[in-house]
Design a protein around this motif. Structure first.
Motif, PDB file in Angstrom:
ATOM      1  N   VAL A 101      11.869   6.662   1.543  1.00 54.60           N
ATOM      2  CA  VAL A 101      12.423   5.922   2.667  1.00 54.60           C
ATOM      3  C   VAL A 101      13.887   6.292   2.877  1.00 54.60           C
ATOM      4  O   VAL A 101      14.357   6.379   4.017  1.00 54.60           O
ATOM      5  CB  VAL A 101      12.257   4.407   2.448  1.00 54.60           C
ATOM      6  CG1 VAL A 101      13.016   3.614   3.514  1.00 54.60           C
ATOM      7  CG2 VAL A 101      10.779   4.031   2.477  1.00 54.60           C
ATOM      8  N   LYS A 105      15.446   7.625   6.387  1.00 57.48           N
ATOM      9  CA  LYS A 105      16.586   7.033   7.089  1.00 57.48           C
ATOM     10  C   LYS A 105      17.625   8.092   7.438  1.00 57.48           C
ATOM     11  O   LYS A 105      18.233   8.040   8.516  1.00 57.48           O
ATOM     12  CB  LYS A 105      17.199   5.931   6.235  1.00 57.48           C
ATOM     13  CG  LYS A 105      16.337   4.678   6.149  1.00 57.48           C
ATOM     14  CD  LYS A 105      16.978   3.610   5.269  1.00 57.48           C
ATOM     15  CE  LYS A 105      16.128   2.338   5.243  1.00 57.48           C
ATOM     16  NZ  LYS A 105      16.709   1.312   4.334  1.00 57.48           N
ATOM     17  N   ARG A 135       5.633   2.652   0.953  1.00 60.99           N
ATOM     18  CA  ARG A 135       6.968   2.328   1.471  1.00 60.99           C
ATOM     19  C   ARG A 135       7.244   3.105   2.762  1.00 60.99           C
ATOM     20  O   ARG A 135       7.793   2.555   3.727  1.00 60.99           O
ATOM     21  CB  ARG A 135       8.029   2.655   0.421  1.00 60.99           C
ATOM     22  CG  ARG A 135       7.881   1.875  -0.886  1.00 60.99           C
ATOM     23  CD  ARG A 135       8.997   2.209  -1.854  1.00 60.99           C
ATOM     24  NE  ARG A 135       8.707   1.688  -3.181  1.00 60.99           N
ATOM     25  CZ  ARG A 135       8.508   2.423  -4.268  1.00 60.99           C
ATOM     26  NH1 ARG A 135       8.582   3.745  -4.188  1.00 60.99           N
ATOM     27  NH2 ARG A 135       8.260   1.858  -5.429  1.00 60.99           N
ATOM     28  N   LEU A 136       6.869   4.375   2.781  1.00 63.69           N
ATOM     29  CA  LEU A 136       7.049   5.176   3.990  1.00 63.69           C
ATOM     30  C   LEU A 136       6.198   4.638   5.127  1.00 63.69           C
ATOM     31  O   LEU A 136       6.629   4.591   6.289  1.00 63.69           O
ATOM     32  CB  LEU A 136       6.701   6.639   3.709  1.00 63.69           C
ATOM     33  CG  LEU A 136       7.724   7.446   2.916  1.00 63.69           C
ATOM     34  CD1 LEU A 136       7.095   8.731   2.387  1.00 63.69           C
ATOM     35  CD2 LEU A 136       8.938   7.769   3.786  1.00 63.69           C
ATOM     36  N   ASP A 138       5.238   1.542   5.581  1.00 63.70           N
ATOM     37  CA  ASP A 138       5.865   0.314   6.066  1.00 63.70           C
ATOM     38  C   ASP A 138       7.125   0.612   6.878  1.00 63.70           C
ATOM     39  O   ASP A 138       7.480  -0.152   7.791  1.00 63.70           O
ATOM     40  CB  ASP A 138       6.219  -0.597   4.893  1.00 63.70           C
ATOM     41  CG  ASP A 138       4.990  -1.168   4.193  1.00 63.70           C
ATOM     42  OD1 ASP A 138       3.897  -1.119   4.779  1.00 63.70           O
ATOM     43  OD2 ASP A 138       5.122  -1.637   3.044  1.00 63.70           O
ATOM     44  N   ALA A 139       7.792   1.724   6.547  1.00 64.55           N
ATOM     45  CA  ALA A 139       9.023   2.084   7.256  1.00 64.55           C
ATOM     46  C   ALA A 139       8.753   2.716   8.619  1.00 64.55           C
ATOM     47  O   ALA A 139       9.676   2.856   9.427  1.00 64.55           O
ATOM     48  CB  ALA A 139       9.870   3.034   6.406  1.00 64.55           C
ATOM     49  N   SER A 449       8.010   4.359  16.256  1.00 65.09           N
ATOM     50  CA  SER A 449       7.693   3.936  14.893  1.00 65.09           C
ATOM     51  C   SER A 449       6.190   3.794  14.712  1.00 65.09           C
ATOM     52  O   SER A 449       5.519   3.132  15.503  1.00 65.09           O
ATOM     53  CB  SER A 449       8.372   2.607  14.578  1.00 65.09           C
ATOM     54  OG  SER A 449       7.885   2.075  13.362  1.00 65.09           O
ATOM     55  N   SER A 451       4.762   2.033  12.620  1.00 66.03           N
ATOM     56  CA  SER A 451       4.398   0.670  12.221  1.00 66.03           C
ATOM     57  C   SER A 451       4.050  -0.201  13.404  1.00 66.03           C
ATOM     58  O   SER A 451       3.503  -1.273  13.244  1.00 66.03           O
ATOM     59  CB  SER A 451       5.558   0.027  11.448  1.00 66.03           C
ATOM     60  OG  SER A 451       6.712  -0.090  12.259  1.00 66.03           O
TER      61      SER A 451
END
Length: 453
Positions: A101, A105, A135-136, A138-139, A449, A451
């Motif tokens: 993540v 960023k 984690r990626l 969710d990001a 995104s 997500s």
């Protein structure tokens, strides 16, 4: 209306119709003949084709970390000039690659306010980072990318190919997230041994390089990945498929119920291994360009509907990395993002008679739908984003290096005569490119995104 594009041949899902397009607040607000409304701006598209903007799901823009390579500003400029309105950036070759993540960023910061068109990001599946996948996700990554052969960069921080256990475990986790795993499918054991043998014998020509990455290496990796996908339920997307036999294997798996798609690239249907010998390392890629006979088989697979989408695999580098008499040492990657739409219309529609709606499906609709960007991206319809490319089908020209918007102005297509030309590109209703005036002063592209798709 903010814009009316009048009198173009508009490429819809199943037909091409002469009509006007009304754009309001970034979306297609009206479609019809002789729209009776006012607009702040109008453009005469008579005699031109209006396509949905290309959705290029395979682009390497090399940020962060490689400041002297292609970046978001120049790469997206080339995409806009080529009629592309959305791209998905690969997790390599930036340093660090997008496998955490924190690295993601950094990439988003590098892209912010510096893209002419909209973009999404791939995350990477590499050894040692299985716990980063969720984690990626969710990001906001759109999906994940893995290599089954070495990506070729020996640097300590560079992207790494997967071993079988990482691939297996990664597929299980990606399946649970309902994401797609994109795969570079070449067998590393086969390719590595063949490459070592060629170089040990001093055989380093274009033909030697091509022989070191045979179609069999693609077939073995595709078959292995499909087996893993059937066991794990992981959705797969095979990138840059170069052979009709690999297309056949994937089509068979689809019929068995495997959730799988594939792309090929314009260079596999526009160039051959003879062009690699003629042009040199500027046309080097992996998998390599194939024979003319194999190219025709790939065209037939495309006509038969077995190829889901077309992507550029734009993989640029500084020019000096292409200057080597040893094909194994030269950088492998083709700079082609600016030419994808024009090549496919010229070679596919004008030369071979493939209907424009079929090409639009492969260039725009199918990639948008597969990666969660539809219904806003990928087709011209009321309510969709006004992502459009106006193309002159009789605007032939010879591509010169100074017309390229890449940071490093090399491409195997320099000197090639194109049968058509992108005349204008709109991204969410913003005119980002026009042949007469060039690129817009603004860079309105935004991050899409995963997500929220």
């Amino acid at each position: 209306m903010d814009w009316i594009i009048r009198g173009g041949s508009v490429v819809l899902q199943d037909e091409v119709r002469l009509m006007d397009i009304g754009i309001k607040s970034g979306v297609v607000a009206q479609l019809g003949e002789n729209l009776n409304c006012e607009a702040e701006s109008e453009i005469d598209a008579a005699g031109s084709v209006v396509m949905p903007g290309m959705v290029d799901v395979h682009v390497h823009l090399n940020e962060p970390g490689l400041s002297d390579w292609e970046g978001f500003a120049t790469g997206s400029a080339a995409l806009a000039a080529g009629g592309c309105t959305t791209y998905i950036d690969m997790p390599l070759n930036g340093i660090p690659p997008t496998v955490t993540v924190a690295a993601m960023k950094q990439k988003l910061e590098a892209a912010k306010g510096r893209s002419y068109v909209d973009y999404a990001l791939w995350g990477g599946l590499v050894p040692g980072h299985l716990d980063d996948l969720e984690r990626l996700n969710d990001a906001g990554v759109i999906g994940f990318k893995a290599f089954m052969s070495s990506p070729g960069d020996p640097g300590e921080e560079a992207f790494r190919e997967v071993d079988d256990l990482t691939l297996w475990e990664g597929m299980k986790r990606i399946a649970s997230m309902k994401r797609v795993l994109a795969l570079h499918a070449e067998s590393e054991p086969l390719v590595a041994r063949l490459s070592q043998a060629k170089q040990a014998a001093g055989a380093v020509s274009a033909k030697d390089y091509s022989a070191s990455r045979p179609i069999m290496a693609e077939l073995e990796a595709v078959a292995r990945a499909l087996f893993y996908a059937e066991q794990t339920g992981c959705p797969l997307h095979f990138v840059h498929i170069s052979s009709a036999e690999a297309v056949r294997l994937i089509a068979q798996a689809k019929r068995r119920g495997v959730d799988v798609t594939l792309e090929t690239c314009p260079h596999y249907v526009a160039l051959t291994e003879d062009d690699l010998e003629r042009l040199g390392p500027v046309a080097k890629c992996a998998p390599p360009l194939r024979s003319g006979e194999e190219q025709e088989r790939l065209w037939q697979a495309l006509r038969d509907g077995h190829i889901d989408m077309i992507s550029s695999d734009h993989s640029p580098c500084p020019g000096e990395l292409k200057r080597s008499g040893n094909f194994f040492e030269a950088w492998g990657g083709i700079s082609g993002a600016q030419s994808s739409l024009e090549l496919m219309i010229g070679e596919g529609h004008l030369k071979r008679g493939i209907p424009l709606p079929d090409l639009a499906r492969m260039l725009s609709y199918a990639p948008a739908r597969r990666f969660g960007l539809h219904p806003y991206k990928g087709e011209i319809r009321i309510g969709a984003d006004a992502d459009l490319a106006m193309v002159g089908l009789r605007s032939s020209y010879e591509l010169q290096a100074d017309q390229l918007h890449y940071r490093h102005k090399h491409s195997p297509y320099v000197g090639r005569t194109f049968a058509c030309k992108v005349l204008a590109t709109w991204c969410r209703g913003h005119l980002v490119y026009e042949e007469a005036s060039g690129l817009s002063s603004a860079m309105p592209g935004v991050w899409l995104s995963g997500s929220v798709t």
